[in-house]
Design a protein around this motif. Structure first.
Motif, PDB file in Angstrom:
ATOM      1  N   ASN A 217       0.814  -1.221   0.000  1.00  0.00           N
ATOM      2  CA  ASN A 217       0.000   0.000   0.000  1.00  0.00           C
ATOM      3  C   ASN A 217       0.847   1.270   0.000  1.00  0.00           C
ATOM      4  O   ASN A 217       0.495   2.275   0.641  1.00  0.00           O
ATOM      5  N   ARG A 220      -0.659   4.675  -0.503  1.00  0.00           N
ATOM      6  CA  ARG A 220      -1.481   5.238   0.563  1.00  0.00           C
ATOM      7  C   ARG A 220      -0.664   5.655   1.790  1.00  0.00           C
ATOM      8  O   ARG A 220      -1.221   5.970   2.834  1.00  0.00           O
ATOM      9  N   TRP A 223      -1.581   8.929   3.603  1.00  0.00           N
ATOM     10  CA  TRP A 223      -3.010   9.211   3.761  1.00  0.00           C
ATOM     11  C   TRP A 223      -3.601   8.532   4.989  1.00  0.00           C
ATOM     12  O   TRP A 223      -3.058   7.578   5.531  1.00  0.00           O
ATOM     13  N   ASP A 225      -7.632   6.972   6.000  1.00  0.00           N
ATOM     14  CA  ASP A 225      -8.696   6.383   5.180  1.00  0.00           C
ATOM     15  C   ASP A 225      -9.888   6.002   6.040  1.00  0.00           C
ATOM     16  O   ASP A 225      -9.767   5.792   7.247  1.00  0.00           O
ATOM     17  N   HIS A 273     -10.383   8.140   1.012  1.00  0.00           N
ATOM     18  CA  HIS A 273      -9.020   8.473   1.447  1.00  0.00           C
ATOM     19  C   HIS A 273      -8.894   9.970   1.643  1.00  0.00           C
ATOM     20  O   HIS A 273      -9.515  10.768   0.936  1.00  0.00           O
ATOM     21  N   LEU A 297      -9.379   3.667  -4.667  1.00  0.00           N
ATOM     22  CA  LEU A 297      -8.921   4.823  -3.905  1.00  0.00           C
ATOM     23  C   LEU A 297      -9.964   5.922  -3.783  1.00  0.00           C
ATOM     24  O   LEU A 297      -9.911   6.734  -2.860  1.00  0.00           O
TER      25      LEU A 297
END
Length: 465
Positions: A217, A220, A223, A225, A273, A297
Motif C-alpha cells: 500500500n 497510501r 493518507w 482512510d 481516502h 482509492l
C-alpha cells in the motif's frame, strides 16, 4: 525469520477429532423462541448452516489458527496464508457465537485462534502484529513488509470480544498492548485519527520516497482512510466495553466525531481516502485510465456506508450516550443516501460503487453485489426499521434484502455464501468460498444481530424505545 513446528501426526488427528466432536454439524443449537416473525426461524436456520460449514472445517490443527482457502465445494485448496485480519475475525466470530449460543465449544475455537495470534503473529522485537505469514513445510515465514493499523485493530476486536466471554486476562492484556502500540506508533497527535500504513517497526512513512523494499500500500503511505478508521472505531468500541480506560474513551470519541462529521460528507457517504489534515483525496481530474485502475482509492462505497451507520450507533451506545440524536440522524442519512442511489429496486441488493462527477452528476461505476455489503445491508435495514417504525419502507426493504440473499447469495447446495450475487455474476457459483479476505464475520454478525432484533433483544434498538 522462521517459526518451526514439531507435531506428531497422531496428536494432530486427535486434536481434530476432539474439535470435530465439539462442532458436529449434526448438533443443531438454534435456541427456542416464541417470536412469530415469519423470517425469524429461516434466519436462525441459515445462521446455523453457515456456522456448521465453517467449523470445525476452518480449524488448522497443524500450524495453528485457521485455514484460509476453500473451493466452492469447501475443499481445502490454495496457499493457506495466515493474514492477521482473517485470523482475528475468526476469533471474534467464534467468541461471538460462544456468547450467542452459550456454548463452550465456540469459546474453545476462539481460544485456539488467540493462542496462534499470541505465539506466532505478535512481533516480539518491534511490537504490534505481523500482517501476513506464509506456510513453508512445517514452518511459518513472515511475508509482510510493513504493519497495518487496520490489521491490528482486528486483533483488538477479536481479543476484546474473546475476553468478554472467557474472562481470560491474558487475552485482555494482549489487547491492551496492541492499543498501546497503536497509540505510540499510528495515532496522529496533531490532526487526530490514525495512519494505517506503517513500517515494520511501526514508524510512519511520510518521508519514505523509495519503494525498493516493496512496501504494501505504498500509494497510501501519507493518507488516512475511512476503512481503517471505521474498523478502529469498531475495535475500540469492543475494547472500551471490557476496559473502560479514559484514554480508550478519548480515542473512541475522537474517531466517532471524525468519522461522523469529517470523513462522512454532507450528502451522507464516506470519503475513502484523505490527506493527513483530512483534506479529501479525489481522482476526478485524473485520466479515465488512471481513475479506473485506482477505483479502490476514490469512489462511493455503499457497503461501507451502510456498515458505518451501524458502527457509529454501536459506538455511541457503548459510550453511554443515550438518544444520541446527532449520530442517529447521520446514520439514517447514510442509509437513505445508499438506498436512493445504490439500491437495486428490481431484485434488491446494493451495488458496489458509484462516483460523483459533480454536485448533480453521478453514476454507478461497479454494479457488483459483494457478499459483505449485502450482509451489512440486512443488519442496517432492520436496525432502521426498528429505530424508525413509522417509516414502513425500511421493514419492506429489509425483507426484500433477505429474499435477495436467500435467492442469489446463499449456496443452498454446498452451503456458505457466494462472494458475489449470482444476479450480477452467475460464475460466482464456482468461485472460492473462502480466502484471506473472505471469512465469515460480516454475515455471521449480521445474522446474529438480525435474530436479536427480531427477538426484541438488541441493545441499540432498546436505547430508543
Amino acid at each position: 525469520m522462521r517459526l518451526s513446528f514439531h507435531f506428531v501426526s497422531l496428536f494432530r488427528f486427535g486434536i481434530y477429532i476432539f474439535l470435530a466432536s465439539l462442532c458436529s454439524c449434526n448438533e443443531k443449537e438454534v435456541p427456542r423462541t416464541e417470536k412469530t416473525d415469519p423470517l425469524l426461524h429461516p434466519i436462525e436456520a441459515s445462521l446455523q448452516d453457515l456456522v456448521d460449514i465453517w467449523y470445525p472445517k476452518a480449524i488448522d490443527t497443524v500450524h495453528g489458527g485457521f485455514w484460509s482457502d476453500f473451493s466452492y465445494k469447501w475443499e481445502k485448496e490454495g496457499k493457506q496464508q495466515k493474514m492477521l485480519v482473517s485470523q482475528a475475525r475468526h476469533i471474534w466470530t467464534a467468541a461471538t457465537l460462544a456468547s450467542f449460543y452459550k456454548s463452550e465449544k465456540y469459546e474453545k475455537i476462539a481460544s485456539h485462534g488467540v493462542q496462534f495470534l499470541r505465539n506466532h503473529m505478535w512481533d516480539e522485537d518491534n511490537g504490534g502484529f505481523f500482517t501476513l505469514l506464509g506456510i513453508e513445510g512445517d514452518s511459518l515465514r513472515i511475508l509482510s513488509k510493513g504493519k497495518s493499523a487496520y490489521g491490528n485493530s482486528f486483533a483488538i476486536y477479536g481479543l476484546a470480544t474473546y475476553y468478554k466471554v472467557s474472562k481470560d486476562s491474558a487475552a485482555l492484556h494482549l489487547a491492551k498492548k496492541t492499543f498501546d502500540w497503536l497509540e505510540e506508533h499510528a495515532h496522529d497527535s496533531v490532526y487526530g485519527g490514525y495512519f494505517d500504513v506503517l513500517q515494520q517497526d511501526g514508524s510512519w512513512m511520510l518521508d519514505v520516497t523509495d519503494n525498493s523494499k516493496n512496501y504494501e500500500n505504498f500509494i497510501r503511505k501519507n493518507w488516512k482512510d475511512q476503512n481503517s478508521s471505521i474498523h478502529l472505531l469498531e475495535s475500540l468500541t469492543a475494547l472500551y466495553d471490557v476496559w473502560p480506560s479514559d484514554l480508550v474513551k478519548t480515542r473512541l470519541e475522537e474517531l466517532l466525531v471524525l468519522i461522523r462529521d469529517t470523513i462522512t460528507t454532507d450528502k451522507g457517504y464516506l470519503t475513502l481516502h484523505l490527506e493527513r489534515d483530512w483534506t479529501p483525496v479525489s481522482l476526478r481530474d485524473s485520466s479515465e485510465t488512471y481513475r479506473s485502475s485506482h477505483f479502490y482509492l476514490d469512489h462511493v462505497s455503499f457497503g461501507h456506508d451502510v456498515e458505518t451507520a451501524f458502527l457509529l450507533l454501536e459506538a455511541s451506545h457503548v459510550l453511554g450516550v443515550p438518544n444520541d440524536s446527532i449520530t442517529l440522524r447521520k446514520a439514517k442519512k447514510m442509509i437513505d443516501h445508499s438506498l436512493e442511489w445504490g439500491w437495486d429496486h428490481q431484485v434488491g441488493g446494493f451495488y458496489d460503487g458509484g462516483y460523483y462527477w459533480s454536485a448533480n452528476e453521478r453514476n454507478i461505476v461497479n454494479k457488483s453485489k459483494v457478499w459483505w455489503t449485502e450482509a451489512e445491508a440486512l443488519n442496517s435495514l432492520l436496525l432502521m426499521a426498528q429505530l424508525y417504525p413509522e417509516e414502513m419502507r425500511y421493514d419492506s426493504l429489509f425483507r426484500k434484502q433477505w429474499e435477495y440473499l436467500d435467492t442469489y447469495m446463499i449456496d443452498h447446495t454446498y452451503k456458505g455464501w457466494y462472494h458475489e450475487g449470482l444476479d450480477t455474476d452467475p460464475s460466482a457459483k464456482k468461485d472460492a468460498k473462502a480466502h484471506i479476505w473472505k471469512v465469515n464475520y460480516h454475515n455471521i454478525r449480521s445474522l446474529i444481530n438480525v435474530i436479536r432484533m427480531l427477538r426484541s433483544d438488541f441493545p441499540l434498538t432498546n436505547d430508543h424505545l
